[in-house]
Design an enzyme around this catalytic site. Structure first.
Site, short mmCIF file in Angstrom:
data_model
loop_
_atom_site.label_atom_id
_atom_site.label_comp_id
_atom_site.label_asym_id
_atom_site.label_seq_id
_atom_site.Cartn_x
_atom_site.Cartn_y
_atom_site.Cartn_z
N CYS A 149 46.87 33.55 18.43
CA CYS A 149 46.66 34.32 19.66
C CYS A 149 45.22 34.83 19.73
CB CYS A 149 47.69 35.45 19.76
SG CYS A 149 47.83 36.18 21.41
N HIS A 188 53.10 33.20 18.22
CA HIS A 188 52.99 33.98 16.98
C HIS A 188 54.00 33.53 15.93
CE1 HIS A 188 50.32 37.41 18.25
NE2 HIS A 188 50.62 36.90 19.43
N GLU A 208 54.13 34.26 12.86
CA GLU A 208 54.44 35.34 11.92
C GLU A 208 55.61 36.21 12.38
OE1 GLU A 208 51.60 37.37 14.76
OE2 GLU A 208 52.02 35.36 14.03
#
Length: 232
Positions: free
Chosen positions: A85, A194, A196
Site C-alpha cells: 500500500c 494488505h 499482513e
C-alpha cells in the site's frame, strides 16, 4: 531469516507486518526511517499507512527518507523488498517499480476484502502461490489507482511484470485491473492490498470455511523465506 520492517512517521501497519513475519517463521527486525543502517537483514518490508501525512503525493516524501538510500541500493543488488500500500507508493516514487499510484477514481477511501489473481509466481514474494491462483486479501486505500503510460503497461504485460490483478471488481480504477507489480529481477514487489492482515485465523477475511479465517497473506512471507533457503 531476518526481515526488516521500516517505520516511517505515519506508518500504521508496521506492527502488523512484524507479526506476519513472525507467524511465517522468520525474525522481524524493526528499522527506523531516519537511520542508514539496515542491520544486515535478509529482506525488507515497507508497510502501509500514511507516511508524512501523504502530503505532496502519497509515498513521495518517504521515498526520500534517509534509509531509502540504503533500500534502493540493497534492492538494486538483489535484496528482496515488499512494498504494501503506502510502501508500494514509496517503491514507485523511488523508481524501484514502474508506474504510479493516484487518487481512487471514485474519490473515496475504500476498505474491503479483495480477490486477487496471482499473475507471476517467479518472484521472491510470490513463489508459494500457483499461477492464476485467486487469493483474498484486505484492501484499504485512498490513492490506490495504478497508472502508467500505454507503452509501459504493454511492456509490463509483455515481460510478465504484473504480479497481481483485481478480480470481480476494480476497487480504485487501476489501469488493466493491476493490483501489484514486480521489477524485472523479481526481488521487488509492490501491491496495494494488505497481506499482513490475512495471516492468522480469527483476524483475516471471511472464507467459505468460517468468518475471518482467511490466511492467504502468509504466502507472501513464506515465499521470501523459501527464496532465502533456495539461495542458501
Amino acid at each position: 531469516m531476518r526481515i526488516g520492517v521500516i517505520t516511517f512517521p505515519g506508518s500504521l501497519d508496521d506492527r502488523d507486518a512484524q507479526r506476519a513475519v513472525r507467524l511465517a517463521g522468520a525474525e522481524p527486525v524493526a528499522l527506523w526511517h531516519g537511520s542508514h543502517d539496515l542491520e544486515g537483514v535478509d529482506a525488507l518490508v515497507l508497510p502501509g499507512g500514511f507516511s508524512y501525512g501523504d502530503y505532496l503525493r502519497a509515498g513521495a516524501i518517504a521515498s526520500l527518507s534517509p534509509i531509502m538510500t540504503e533500500v534502493v541500493d540493497a534492492a538494486n543488488k538483489g535484496l528482496p523488498v515488499l512494498g504494501i500500500c503506502n510502501g508500494f507508493q514509496m517503491l514507485a516514487e523511488a523508481h524501484l517499480v514502474e508506474g504510479g499510484l493516484v487518487r481512487n477514481d471514485h474519490g473515496s477511501f475504500v476498505c474491503r476484502d479483495q480477490v486477487l489473481r496471482v499473475e507471476n509466481t517467479s518472484t521472491d514474494w510470490t513463489n508459494a502461490f500457483d499461477d492464476g491462483q485467486e487469493i483474498t486479501i484486505p484492501l484499504k486505500n485512498g490513492e490506490g489507482g495504478f497508472i502508467a503510460s500505454a507503452e509501459t503497461l504493454d511492456r509490463l504485460e509483455g515481460e510478465g511484470l504484473v504480479a497481481f490483478r483485481y478480480v470481480g471488481v476494480n476497487p480504485n480504477g487501476s489501469l488493466r485491473d493491476i493490483a501489484g507489480v514486480t521489477n524485472a529481477r523479481g526481488n521487488v514487489v509492490g501491491l496495494m492490498p494488505h497481506p499482513e492482515h490475512a495471516v492468522e485465523p480469527g483476524f483475516g477475511p471471511d472464507t467459505d470455511v468460517a468468518m475471518r479465517s482467511g490466511v492467504d497473506g502468509l504466502g507472501f512471507f513464506s515465499s521470501v523465506i523459501r527464496s532465502s533457503l533456495v539461495e542458501a
